[in-house]
Design an enzyme around this catalytic site. Sequence first.
Site, mmCIF file in Angstrom:
data_model
loop_
_atom_site.group_PDB
_atom_site.id
_atom_site.type_symbol
_atom_site.label_atom_id
_atom_site.label_comp_id
_atom_site.label_asym_id
_atom_site.label_seq_id
_atom_site.Cartn_x
_atom_site.Cartn_y
_atom_site.Cartn_z
ATOM 1 N N ASP A 106 -31.348 -30.357 83.054
ATOM 2 C CA ASP A 106 -32.686 -30.833 83.391
ATOM 3 C C ASP A 106 -33.674 -30.136 82.438
ATOM 4 O O ASP A 106 -33.915 -30.617 81.340
ATOM 5 C CB ASP A 106 -32.941 -30.509 84.868
ATOM 6 N N LYS A 134 -31.411 -35.011 80.874
ATOM 7 C CA LYS A 134 -32.738 -35.632 81.050
ATOM 8 C C LYS A 134 -33.589 -35.192 79.871
ATOM 9 O O LYS A 134 -34.335 -34.203 79.974
ATOM 10 C CB LYS A 134 -33.390 -35.125 82.346
ATOM 11 N N ASP A 162 -26.745 -33.352 94.450
ATOM 12 C CA ASP A 162 -27.257 -33.400 95.814
ATOM 13 C C ASP A 162 -28.775 -33.431 95.892
ATOM 14 O O ASP A 162 -29.474 -33.048 94.958
ATOM 15 C CB ASP A 162 -26.787 -32.152 96.574
#
Length: 179
Positions: A106, A134, A162
Amino acid sequence: MERITLHDKCFVPFITSTAIHERVALMAAAINHDYKGRKPLLLAILNGSFIFAADLFRQLTIDAEISFIKLSSYSGTTSAGQVATAIGLAEDVQGRDIIIVEDIIDTGKTLHSFLPQLMQQGVASVAIAAFLTKPAALVYDVQASYFGFAIENRFVVGYGLDYNGLGRNVPSLFVLDEE
Ligand code: IMP
Ligand code: MG
Protein backbone atom coordinates in the site's frame (compact mmCIF):
# COMPACT_ATOMS: atom_id res chain seq x y z
CA MET A 1 -21.94 -12.40 -7.91
CA GLU A 2 -23.52 -10.65 -4.99
CA ARG A 3 -22.27 -7.85 -2.83
CA ILE A 4 -21.12 -8.80 0.65
CA THR A 5 -21.33 -7.02 3.99
CA LEU A 6 -18.49 -7.14 6.52
CA HIS A 7 -19.10 -5.36 9.80
CA ASP A 8 -20.66 -2.04 8.75
CA LYS A 9 -19.41 -1.90 5.15
CA CYS A 10 -20.57 -3.16 1.76
CA PHE A 11 -18.19 -4.64 -0.80
CA VAL A 12 -18.79 -5.40 -4.46
CA PRO A 13 -17.11 -7.99 -6.73
CA PHE A 14 -13.75 -6.83 -8.08
CA ILE A 15 -11.46 -9.65 -9.33
CA THR A 16 -12.69 -13.21 -9.86
CA SER A 17 -10.94 -16.23 -8.41
CA THR A 18 -10.31 -17.48 -11.96
CA ALA A 19 -8.42 -14.30 -12.83
CA ILE A 20 -6.54 -14.50 -9.52
CA HIS A 21 -5.40 -18.05 -10.18
CA GLU A 22 -4.26 -17.17 -13.69
CA ARG A 23 -2.11 -14.35 -12.35
CA VAL A 24 -0.65 -16.37 -9.48
CA ALA A 25 0.27 -19.15 -11.95
CA LEU A 26 2.16 -16.59 -14.04
CA MET A 27 3.99 -15.28 -10.98
CA ALA A 28 5.02 -18.82 -10.03
CA ALA A 29 6.21 -19.47 -13.58
CA ALA A 30 8.35 -16.34 -13.47
CA ILE A 31 9.90 -17.37 -10.14
CA ASN A 32 10.52 -20.92 -11.42
CA HIS A 33 12.34 -19.38 -14.36
CA ASP A 34 14.32 -16.74 -12.46
CA TYR A 35 15.41 -18.99 -9.56
CA LYS A 36 16.28 -22.11 -11.53
CA GLY A 37 19.22 -23.86 -9.86
CA ARG A 38 18.92 -21.75 -6.68
CA LYS A 39 16.94 -22.53 -3.53
CA PRO A 40 15.05 -19.40 -2.50
CA LEU A 41 13.61 -18.94 0.98
CA LEU A 42 10.16 -17.41 0.80
CA LEU A 43 9.26 -15.24 3.78
CA ALA A 44 5.49 -14.88 3.88
CA ILE A 45 4.23 -11.95 5.93
CA LEU A 46 1.32 -12.91 8.17
CA ASN A 47 -1.59 -12.64 8.35
CA GLY A 48 -2.67 -11.34 4.96
CA SER A 49 -0.39 -13.35 2.69
CA PHE A 50 -1.16 -16.88 3.87
CA ILE A 51 -3.60 -17.81 1.11
CA PHE A 52 -1.58 -16.20 -1.67
CA ALA A 53 1.60 -17.78 -0.27
CA ALA A 54 0.02 -21.24 -0.25
CA ASP A 55 -1.18 -20.94 -3.85
CA LEU A 56 2.11 -19.49 -5.08
CA PHE A 57 4.28 -21.99 -3.21
CA ARG A 58 2.33 -25.01 -4.50
CA GLN A 59 3.16 -23.98 -8.04
CA LEU A 60 6.89 -23.70 -7.53
CA THR A 61 8.68 -26.59 -9.19
CA ILE A 62 12.17 -25.52 -8.13
CA ASP A 63 13.65 -26.36 -4.72
CA ALA A 64 12.26 -23.72 -2.37
CA GLU A 65 11.65 -23.21 1.34
CA ILE A 66 9.03 -21.13 3.08
CA SER A 67 8.74 -19.55 6.48
CA PHE A 68 6.04 -17.34 7.96
CA ILE A 69 6.78 -14.21 9.88
CA LYS A 70 4.80 -11.47 11.52
CA LEU A 71 5.85 -7.84 11.39
CA SER A 72 4.80 -5.86 14.40
CA SER A 73 5.11 -2.11 14.35
CA TYR A 74 6.03 -0.08 17.36
CA SER A 75 6.95 3.54 17.83
CA GLY A 76 10.69 3.73 18.11
CA THR A 77 12.59 6.62 19.55
CA THR A 78 14.81 6.99 16.50
CA SER A 79 14.14 9.54 13.82
CA ALA A 80 12.85 6.70 11.68
CA GLY A 81 9.83 6.53 13.97
CA GLN A 82 7.86 3.36 13.36
CA VAL A 83 9.95 0.24 13.04
CA ALA A 84 8.76 -3.18 11.94
CA THR A 85 10.17 -6.06 13.95
CA ALA A 86 10.08 -9.57 12.54
CA ILE A 87 8.57 -12.18 14.84
CA GLY A 88 9.17 -15.83 14.08
CA LEU A 89 12.19 -15.52 11.83
CA ALA A 90 14.07 -18.61 13.01
CA GLU A 91 15.94 -19.34 9.79
CA ASP A 92 19.48 -18.22 9.22
CA VAL A 93 19.01 -15.93 6.25
CA GLN A 94 22.69 -15.24 5.69
CA GLY A 95 23.65 -15.96 2.10
CA ARG A 96 20.08 -16.86 1.15
CA ASP A 97 18.02 -15.69 -1.80
CA ILE A 98 14.95 -14.26 -0.09
CA ILE A 99 11.56 -13.74 -1.67
CA ILE A 100 9.22 -11.72 0.56
CA VAL A 101 5.60 -12.72 0.00
CA GLU A 102 3.12 -9.94 0.79
CA ASP A 103 -0.61 -9.60 0.27
CA ILE A 104 -0.47 -5.96 -0.77
CA ILE A 105 1.98 -3.08 -0.94
CA ASP A 106 0.00 0.00 0.00
CA THR A 107 2.22 2.88 1.20
CA GLY A 108 5.22 0.54 1.29
CA LYS A 109 5.92 1.49 4.88
CA THR A 110 5.93 -2.04 6.31
CA LEU A 111 8.47 -3.42 3.87
CA HIS A 112 10.51 -0.23 3.78
CA SER A 113 11.40 -0.71 7.43
CA PHE A 114 11.81 -4.50 7.18
CA LEU A 115 14.12 -4.65 4.14
CA PRO A 116 17.15 -3.02 5.86
CA GLN A 117 16.87 -5.56 8.69
CA LEU A 118 17.16 -8.39 6.18
CA MET A 119 20.10 -6.72 4.46
CA GLN A 120 21.91 -6.41 7.80
CA GLN A 121 21.71 -10.17 8.18
CA GLY A 122 23.75 -10.68 5.04
CA VAL A 123 21.19 -12.07 2.63
CA ALA A 124 22.41 -12.83 -0.89
CA SER A 125 19.39 -11.20 -2.55
CA VAL A 126 15.91 -9.94 -1.79
CA ALA A 127 12.91 -9.86 -4.11
CA ILE A 128 9.31 -9.03 -3.30
CA ALA A 129 6.32 -10.99 -4.55
CA ALA A 130 3.20 -8.98 -3.80
CA PHE A 131 -0.24 -10.20 -4.76
CA LEU A 132 -1.44 -6.59 -5.10
CA THR A 133 0.17 -3.18 -5.39
CA LYS A 134 -1.49 0.24 -5.12
CA PRO A 135 0.85 2.49 -7.14
CA ALA A 136 -1.11 5.66 -6.32
CA ALA A 137 -0.74 5.02 -2.57
CA LEU A 138 2.98 4.29 -2.59
CA VAL A 139 4.95 6.65 -0.35
CA TYR A 140 8.14 4.67 0.27
CA ASP A 141 10.50 3.37 -2.38
CA VAL A 142 9.49 -0.28 -2.38
CA GLN A 143 9.15 -2.13 -5.66
CA ALA A 144 7.71 -5.59 -6.18
CA SER A 145 9.71 -7.80 -8.53
CA TYR A 146 6.58 -9.92 -8.97
CA PHE A 147 3.01 -8.75 -8.55
CA GLY A 148 -0.41 -10.05 -9.41
CA PHE A 149 -2.41 -6.89 -9.99
CA ALA A 150 -1.69 -3.18 -9.73
CA ILE A 151 -4.97 -1.75 -8.48
CA GLU A 152 -6.34 1.73 -7.91
CA ASN A 153 -6.24 3.24 -4.47
CA ARG A 154 -9.35 1.53 -3.11
CA PHE A 155 -9.86 -0.78 -0.15
CA VAL A 156 -10.15 -4.46 -1.05
CA VAL A 157 -10.90 -7.68 0.83
CA GLY A 158 -10.77 -11.40 0.09
CA TYR A 159 -8.06 -13.90 -0.83
CA GLY A 160 -6.45 -13.38 2.57
CA LEU A 161 -7.05 -9.62 2.88
CA ASP A 162 -9.34 -8.45 5.64
CA TYR A 163 -11.45 -5.59 6.87
CA ASN A 164 -11.04 -5.60 10.66
CA GLY A 165 -10.52 -9.34 10.71
CA LEU A 166 -13.28 -10.36 8.33
CA GLY A 167 -13.20 -11.30 4.66
CA ARG A 168 -9.97 -13.30 4.50
CA ASN A 169 -11.87 -16.48 3.61
CA VAL A 170 -13.63 -14.96 0.58
CA PRO A 171 -12.05 -16.71 -2.45
CA SER A 172 -12.24 -13.75 -4.83
CA LEU A 173 -11.49 -10.02 -4.37
CA PHE A 174 -14.14 -7.52 -3.39
CA VAL A 175 -13.79 -3.74 -3.27
CA LEU A 176 -15.40 -1.27 -0.88
CA ASP A 177 -18.60 0.09 -2.37
CA GLU A 178 -18.10 3.83 -2.04
CA GLU A 179 -21.56 4.85 -3.17
P1 IMP B 1 1.85 -0.64 3.82
O1 IMP B 1 2.84 -0.80 4.91
O2 IMP B 1 1.21 0.72 3.80
O3 IMP B 1 2.40 -1.03 2.45
O4 IMP B 1 0.64 -1.57 4.19
C1 IMP B 1 0.57 -2.88 3.85
C2 IMP B 1 -0.46 -3.57 4.70
O5 IMP B 1 -1.65 -2.79 4.88
C3 IMP B 1 -0.91 -4.82 4.01
O6 IMP B 1 -0.08 -5.91 4.33
C4 IMP B 1 -2.33 -4.99 4.51
O7 IMP B 1 -2.33 -5.70 5.73
C5 IMP B 1 -2.83 -3.58 4.77
N1 IMP B 1 -3.65 -3.09 3.62
C6 IMP B 1 -3.34 -2.10 2.78
N2 IMP B 1 -4.30 -1.90 1.86
C7 IMP B 1 -5.27 -2.81 2.14
C8 IMP B 1 -6.55 -3.11 1.52
O8 IMP B 1 -6.99 -2.53 0.52
N3 IMP B 1 -7.25 -4.13 2.09
C9 IMP B 1 -6.81 -4.83 3.18
N4 IMP B 1 -5.63 -4.58 3.78
C10 IMP B 1 -4.86 -3.57 3.26
MG1 MG C 1 -0.46 -7.49 5.69
